[in-house]
Write a protein that holds these residues in place. Structure first.
Motif, PDB file in Angstrom:
ATOM      1  N   PRO A  78       0.775  -1.193  -0.047  1.00  0.00           N
ATOM      2  CA  PRO A  78      -0.049   0.067   0.026  1.00  0.00           C
ATOM      3  C   PRO A  78       0.819   1.182  -0.026  1.00  0.00           C
ATOM      4  N   THR A  79       0.197   2.341  -0.368  1.00  0.00           N
ATOM      5  CA  THR A  79       1.021   3.592  -0.592  1.00  0.00           C
ATOM      6  C   THR A  79       0.639   4.419   0.841  1.00  0.00           C
ATOM      7  N   ALA A  80       1.492   5.046   1.269  1.00  0.00           N
ATOM      8  CA  ALA A  80       1.474   5.583   2.637  1.00  0.00           C
ATOM      9  C   ALA A  80       0.274   6.751   2.630  1.00  0.00           C
ATOM     10  N   GLN A  81      -0.406   6.741   3.775  1.00  0.00           N
ATOM     11  CA  GLN A  81      -1.413   8.246   3.424  1.00  0.00           C
ATOM     12  C   GLN A  81      -1.415   8.944   4.601  1.00  0.00           C
ATOM     13  N   VAL A  82      -1.418  10.188   4.232  1.00  0.00           N
ATOM     14  CA  VAL A  82      -1.648  11.293   5.675  1.00  0.00           C
ATOM     15  C   VAL A  82      -2.855  11.603   6.019  1.00  0.00           C
ATOM     16  N   GLN A  83      -2.969  11.373   7.401  1.00  0.00           N
ATOM     17  CA  GLN A  83      -4.413  11.571   8.135  1.00  0.00           C
ATOM     18  C   GLN A  83      -4.297  12.635   8.731  1.00  0.00           C
ATOM     19  N   THR A  84      -5.288  13.671   8.992  1.00  0.00           N
ATOM     20  CA  THR A  84      -5.292  15.008   9.763  1.00  0.00           C
ATOM     21  C   THR A  84      -6.203  14.554  11.063  1.00  0.00           C
ATOM     22  N   ASP A  85      -5.558  14.868  12.244  1.00  0.00           N
ATOM     23  CA  ASP A  85      -6.497  14.732  13.483  1.00  0.00           C
ATOM     24  C   ASP A  85      -7.289  16.061  13.828  1.00  0.00           C
ATOM     25  N   ASN A  86      -8.304  16.117  13.447  1.00  0.00           N
ATOM     26  CA  ASN A  86      -9.191  17.211  13.413  1.00  0.00           C
ATOM     27  C   ASN A  86      -9.903  17.239  14.991  1.00  0.00           C
ATOM     28  N   LEU A  87      -9.933  16.237  15.758  1.00  0.00           N
ATOM     29  CA  LEU A  87     -10.869  15.980  16.896  1.00  0.00           C
ATOM     30  C   LEU A  87     -10.295  16.434  17.998  1.00  0.00           C
ATOM     31  N   SER A  88      -8.847  16.520  18.308  1.00  0.00           N
ATOM     32  CA  SER A  88      -8.262  16.720  19.508  1.00  0.00           C
ATOM     33  C   SER A  88      -8.119  18.236  19.400  1.00  0.00           C
ATOM     34  N   GLN A  89      -7.415  18.697  20.890  1.00  0.00           N
ATOM     35  CA  GLN A  89      -7.232  20.205  20.824  1.00  0.00           C
ATOM     36  C   GLN A  89      -6.258  20.175  21.878  1.00  0.00           C
ATOM     37  N   MET A  90      -4.902  20.785  21.991  1.00  0.00           N
ATOM     38  CA  MET A  90      -3.939  20.803  22.802  1.00  0.00           C
ATOM     39  C   MET A  90      -4.117  22.300  23.557  1.00  0.00           C
ATOM     40  N   ASN A  91      -4.243  23.246  22.794  1.00  0.00           N
ATOM     41  CA  ASN A  91      -4.099  24.667  23.404  1.00  0.00           C
ATOM     42  C   ASN A  91      -5.579  25.367  23.226  1.00  0.00           C
ATOM     43  N   ASN A  92      -5.571  26.638  24.014  1.00  0.00           N
ATOM     44  CA  ASN A  92      -6.733  27.809  24.017  1.00  0.00           C
ATOM     45  C   ASN A  92      -6.985  28.038  22.180  1.00  0.00           C
ATOM     46  N   ASN A  93      -5.785  28.126  21.398  1.00  0.00           N
ATOM     47  CA  ASN A  93      -6.294  28.353  20.055  1.00  0.00           C
ATOM     48  C   ASN A  93      -6.233  27.275  19.030  1.00  0.00           C
ATOM     49  N   GLU A  94      -6.833  26.333  19.723  1.00  0.00           N
ATOM     50  CA  GLU A  94      -7.369  25.122  19.007  1.00  0.00           C
ATOM     51  C   GLU A  94      -6.354  24.296  18.168  1.00  0.00           C
ATOM     52  N   ASN A  95      -5.049  24.458  18.445  1.00  0.00           N
ATOM     53  CA  ASN A  95      -3.789  23.959  17.764  1.00  0.00           C
ATOM     54  C   ASN A  95      -3.668  22.561  18.636  1.00  0.00           C
ATOM     55  N   ASN A  96      -3.381  21.385  17.990  1.00  0.00           N
ATOM     56  CA  ASN A  96      -3.338  20.170  18.664  1.00  0.00           C
ATOM     57  C   ASN A  96      -2.134  19.547  18.377  1.00  0.00           C
ATOM     58  N   VAL A  97      -0.739  20.255  18.408  1.00  0.00           N
ATOM     59  CA  VAL A  97       0.448  19.729  18.171  1.00  0.00           C
ATOM     60  C   VAL A  97       1.122  19.743  19.638  1.00  0.00           C
ATOM     61  N   ASP A  98       1.469  18.703  20.075  1.00  0.00           N
ATOM     62  CA  ASP A  98       2.158  18.478  21.299  1.00  0.00           C
ATOM     63  C   ASP A  98       3.672  18.362  20.835  1.00  0.00           C
ATOM     64  N   ILE A  99       4.574  19.215  21.179  1.00  0.00           N
ATOM     65  CA  ILE A  99       5.842  19.325  20.731  1.00  0.00           C
ATOM     66  C   ILE A  99       6.753  18.270  21.391  1.00  0.00           C
ATOM     67  N   ASP A 100       6.453  17.836  22.549  1.00  0.00           N
ATOM     68  CA  ASP A 100       7.377  16.432  22.873  1.00  0.00           C
ATOM     69  C   ASP A 100       7.004  15.267  22.361  1.00  0.00           C
ATOM     70  N   ARG A 101       5.662  15.035  22.011  1.00  0.00           N
ATOM     71  CA  ARG A 101       5.502  13.971  21.290  1.00  0.00           C
ATOM     72  C   ARG A 101       5.929  13.834  19.746  1.00  0.00           C
ATOM     73  N   GLU A 102       5.772  14.889  19.245  1.00  0.00           N
ATOM     74  CA  GLU A 102       6.346  15.215  17.908  1.00  0.00           C
ATOM     75  C   GLU A 102       7.913  14.723  17.683  1.00  0.00           C
ATOM     76  N   MET A 103       8.637  15.517  18.922  1.00  0.00           N
ATOM     77  CA  MET A 103       9.948  15.072  18.724  1.00  0.00           C
ATOM     78  C   MET A 103      10.516  13.781  19.039  1.00  0.00           C
ATOM     79  N   SER A 104       9.648  13.093  19.880  1.00  0.00           N
ATOM     80  CA  SER A 104       9.841  11.486  19.960  1.00  0.00           C
ATOM     81  C   SER A 104       9.491  10.779  18.859  1.00  0.00           C
ATOM     82  N   LEU A 105       8.468  11.323  17.976  1.00  0.00           N
ATOM     83  CA  LEU A 105       7.896  10.743  16.793  1.00  0.00           C
ATOM     84  C   LEU A 105       8.973  10.796  15.819  1.00  0.00           C
ATOM     85  N   LEU A 106       9.664  11.992  15.712  1.00  0.00           N
ATOM     86  CA  LEU A 106      10.752  12.278  14.907  1.00  0.00           C
ATOM     87  C   LEU A 106      11.729  11.418  15.143  1.00  0.00           C
TER      88      LEU A 106
END
Length: 135
Positions: free
Chosen positions: A79-107
C-alpha cells in the motif's frame, strides 16, 4: 527471477518512502506548533501494510498460475502511505493540537526506523552482490 522487484524488497521500498513522507509531515507539525487552528497530521503505512498482509495468522494460498482462485489476501500489494489529519483533539486554547514533546519523540523514532530500513536494503543488496560475484 526478479529479486529486487520481489514482494519483500517492495515492502522495504514502501517503508522507506513512508518514512520520508513521515519526516516531512512531522517537521510540518513541529514548524506549526504555535500556529492558531493548526491540526497535526500523521502518516499511516504500517497499519495499512498489516491489513494488506492479512493481519496475524490469516489463511493465505499461493497462486502459481494467474487462473487459480486466490485464497485470502494476496500479500503482494504494497500500500501507499496516507496522510491523515487529526481534527478531533485540541491541545491549546488556540485550537492547535500539536504536542511538541510527542512530535520530537516521533521524529526520533522515525529516524531510527528509516536508518533500519536503509541498513536492511543495503544488506540485501550486499548479499545479492556476494552471491553474484561468488566471494
Amino acid at each position: 527471477m526478479n529479486v529486487l522487484n520481489g514482494t519483500s524488497f517492495g515492502r522495504l521500498e514502501g517503508a522507506v518512502k513512508a518514512a520520508e513522507l513521515r519526516q516531512g509531515v512531522i517537521s510540518d507539525n513541529i514548524a506549526n506548533v504555535d500556529t492558531p487552528n493548526f491540526k497535526r497530521s500523521e502518516v499511516l503505512f504500517e497499519e495499512l501494510l498489516s491489513q494488506e498482509m492479512g493481519g496475524q495468522g490469516g489463511l493465505q494460498g499461493k497462486r502459481t498460475n494467474e487462473r487459480h482462485i486466490p485464497i485470502g489476501r494476496s500479500g503482494g500489494v504494497v500500500p501507499t502511505a496516507q496522510v491523515q489529519t487529526d481534527n478531533l483533539s485540541q491541545m491549546n486554547n488556540n485550537e492547535n493540537n500539536v504536542d511538541i514533546d510527542r512530535e520530537m519523540s516521533l521524529l526520533a523514532k522515525n529516524q531510527l526506523s528509516y536508518n533500519f530500513y536503509i541498513q536492511q536494503i543495503s544488506h540485501d543488496v550486499k548479499m545479492m552482490r556476494t552471491a553474484i560475484e561468488g566471494r
